[in-house]
Scaffold this motif. Structure first.
Motif, short mmCIF file in Angstrom:
data_model
loop_
_atom_site.label_atom_id
_atom_site.label_comp_id
_atom_site.label_asym_id
_atom_site.label_seq_id
_atom_site.Cartn_x
_atom_site.Cartn_y
_atom_site.Cartn_z
N ALA A 1 0.64 -1.41 0.10
CA ALA A 1 -0.04 0.04 -0.12
C ALA A 1 0.89 1.24 0.29
O ALA A 1 0.59 2.27 -0.72
CB ALA A 1 -0.95 -0.10 1.10
N SER A 2 1.92 1.20 0.75
CA SER A 2 2.95 2.44 1.09
C SER A 2 3.57 2.58 -0.36
O SER A 2 3.72 3.65 -0.99
CB SER A 2 3.85 2.08 1.76
OG SER A 2 3.37 2.25 3.28
N LEU A 3 4.13 1.85 -0.89
CA LEU A 3 4.58 1.59 -2.41
C LEU A 3 3.57 2.10 -3.66
O LEU A 3 3.97 2.96 -4.49
CB LEU A 3 5.14 0.30 -2.81
CG LEU A 3 6.48 -0.10 -1.80
CD1 LEU A 3 6.90 -1.36 -2.40
CD2 LEU A 3 7.76 0.96 -2.31
N GLN A 4 2.36 1.76 -3.50
CA GLN A 4 1.56 2.19 -4.34
C GLN A 4 1.12 3.78 -4.36
O GLN A 4 1.18 4.46 -5.17
CB GLN A 4 0.14 1.28 -4.43
CG GLN A 4 0.42 0.06 -4.84
CD GLN A 4 -1.02 -0.74 -4.39
OE1 GLN A 4 -1.80 -0.61 -3.45
NE2 GLN A 4 -1.34 -1.78 -5.17
N GLN A 5 1.15 4.13 -3.16
CA GLN A 5 0.90 5.55 -2.77
C GLN A 5 2.00 6.51 -3.23
O GLN A 5 2.12 7.32 -3.85
CB GLN A 5 0.64 5.98 -1.31
CG GLN A 5 -0.66 5.37 -0.87
CD GLN A 5 -1.75 6.24 -1.54
OE1 GLN A 5 -1.80 7.46 -1.76
NE2 GLN A 5 -2.74 5.49 -1.76
N LEU A 6 3.49 5.75 -2.91
CA LEU A 6 4.48 6.50 -3.48
C LEU A 6 4.74 6.47 -5.03
O LEU A 6 4.97 7.69 -5.54
CB LEU A 6 5.92 5.76 -2.98
CG LEU A 6 7.31 6.20 -3.31
CD1 LEU A 6 7.39 7.75 -3.10
CD2 LEU A 6 8.21 5.43 -2.92
N LYS A 7 4.14 5.43 -5.62
CA LYS A 7 4.13 5.44 -7.10
C LYS A 7 3.13 6.37 -7.79
O LYS A 7 3.34 7.00 -8.57
CB LYS A 7 3.59 3.93 -7.67
CG LYS A 7 3.62 3.84 -8.93
CD LYS A 7 3.23 2.56 -9.47
CE LYS A 7 2.82 2.52 -11.04
NZ LYS A 7 2.13 1.41 -11.47
N LYS A 8 1.87 6.70 -7.07
CA LYS A 8 1.16 7.64 -7.47
C LYS A 8 1.86 9.06 -7.34
O LYS A 8 1.45 9.74 -8.04
CB LYS A 8 -0.16 7.47 -6.72
CG LYS A 8 -1.14 6.64 -7.17
CD LYS A 8 -2.15 6.41 -5.99
CE LYS A 8 -3.21 5.10 -6.21
NZ LYS A 8 -4.25 5.05 -5.37
N ARG A 9 2.34 9.32 -6.20
CA ARG A 9 2.83 10.76 -6.15
C ARG A 9 4.27 10.96 -7.12
O ARG A 9 4.39 11.85 -7.43
CB ARG A 9 3.60 10.87 -4.64
CG ARG A 9 4.30 12.00 -4.33
CD ARG A 9 3.14 13.03 -4.55
NE ARG A 9 3.82 14.32 -4.25
CZ ARG A 9 3.74 15.54 -4.91
NH1 ARG A 9 2.56 15.56 -5.81
NH2 ARG A 9 4.30 16.63 -4.68
N LEU A 10 5.00 9.74 -7.36
CA LEU A 10 5.91 10.06 -8.46
C LEU A 10 5.35 10.22 -9.63
O LEU A 10 5.86 10.96 -10.51
CB LEU A 10 6.89 8.77 -8.32
CG LEU A 10 7.95 8.67 -6.88
CD1 LEU A 10 8.32 7.03 -6.99
CD2 LEU A 10 8.93 9.74 -7.12
N GLU A 11 4.26 9.39 -10.07
CA GLU A 11 3.70 9.79 -11.40
C GLU A 11 3.04 11.08 -11.27
O GLU A 11 3.11 11.60 -12.38
CB GLU A 11 2.36 8.52 -11.50
CG GLU A 11 3.06 7.28 -11.78
CD GLU A 11 1.91 6.41 -11.58
OE1 GLU A 11 0.85 6.67 -11.08
OE2 GLU A 11 2.25 5.24 -12.27
N ALA A 12 2.59 11.70 -10.30
CA ALA A 12 2.09 12.88 -10.25
C ALA A 12 3.10 13.93 -10.53
O ALA A 12 3.08 15.05 -11.04
CB ALA A 12 1.60 13.14 -8.91
N LEU A 13 4.41 13.86 -9.92
CA LEU A 13 5.73 14.64 -10.03
C LEU A 13 6.15 14.46 -11.52
O LEU A 13 6.32 15.48 -11.82
CB LEU A 13 6.66 13.98 -9.14
CG LEU A 13 6.76 14.40 -7.79
CD1 LEU A 13 7.88 13.77 -7.04
CD2 LEU A 13 6.92 15.87 -7.64
#
Length: 163
Positions: free
Chosen positions: A98-110
């Protein structure tokens, strides 16, 4: 058949220093010694080392492995605690996912902040500098340092403002 530590390491797929460490930690029993004081191992130690390495690959701590080895050698009670141990590891993995999925979303937004500019006007760098706009960094600032949805830890997410 007896073998030296280098051969044991090759058979188990690990380094010699790892074997010595596991011996020091009591996970591997002290080996026999040759007349020349070389460590000598047998097939039982190969299997034990493979078991330890397999446990480590599944995220188990040395203490957990120690408990499993003790139980394996002396199974005096039911093994429901082993099921509980694995269940806790599954919960931990689910949390990490779950943490990695959230990090992935943030990196995609970046990544979408990049306008392709070449004049020092990098949208990604600006976004990383503006930690107030980052929901994950806000959680870190609010005291949820180890509970941030992206798995960030204090000072490790790349945003300024929460060193």
């Amino acid at each position: 058949m007896k073998m030296r530590i280098g051969e044991l390491a090759r058979m188990a797929g690990c380094q010699v220093v790892t074997i010595r460490y596991y011996e020091k930690e009591g996970l591997l029993p002290p080996p026999e010694r040759s007349d020349g004081n070389y460590r000598l191992y047998d097939e039982a130690q190969v299997e034990r080392l493979r078991f330890i390495r397999h446990c480590r690959l599944h995220g188990m701590t040395l203490d957990e492995i120690r408990q499993l080895l003790e139980f394996q050698e002396n199974p005096v009670s039911d093994c429901s605690w082993v099921d509980d141990l694995v269940s806790r590891h599954i919960e931990n993995v689910n949390s990490q996912i779950a943490s990695l999925q959230q990090l992935k979303k943030r990196l995609e937004a970046l990544r979408h902040e990049c306008s392709g500019g070449r004049h020092g006007d990098c949208g990604i760098l600006q976004s990383l500098t503006a930690s107030d706009d980052c929901p994950f960094c806000r959680n870190l600032k609010d005291g949820e340092r180890d509970g941030a949805p992206c798995g960030h830890r204090a000072g490790r997410c790349g945003h300024k403002g929460h060193a």
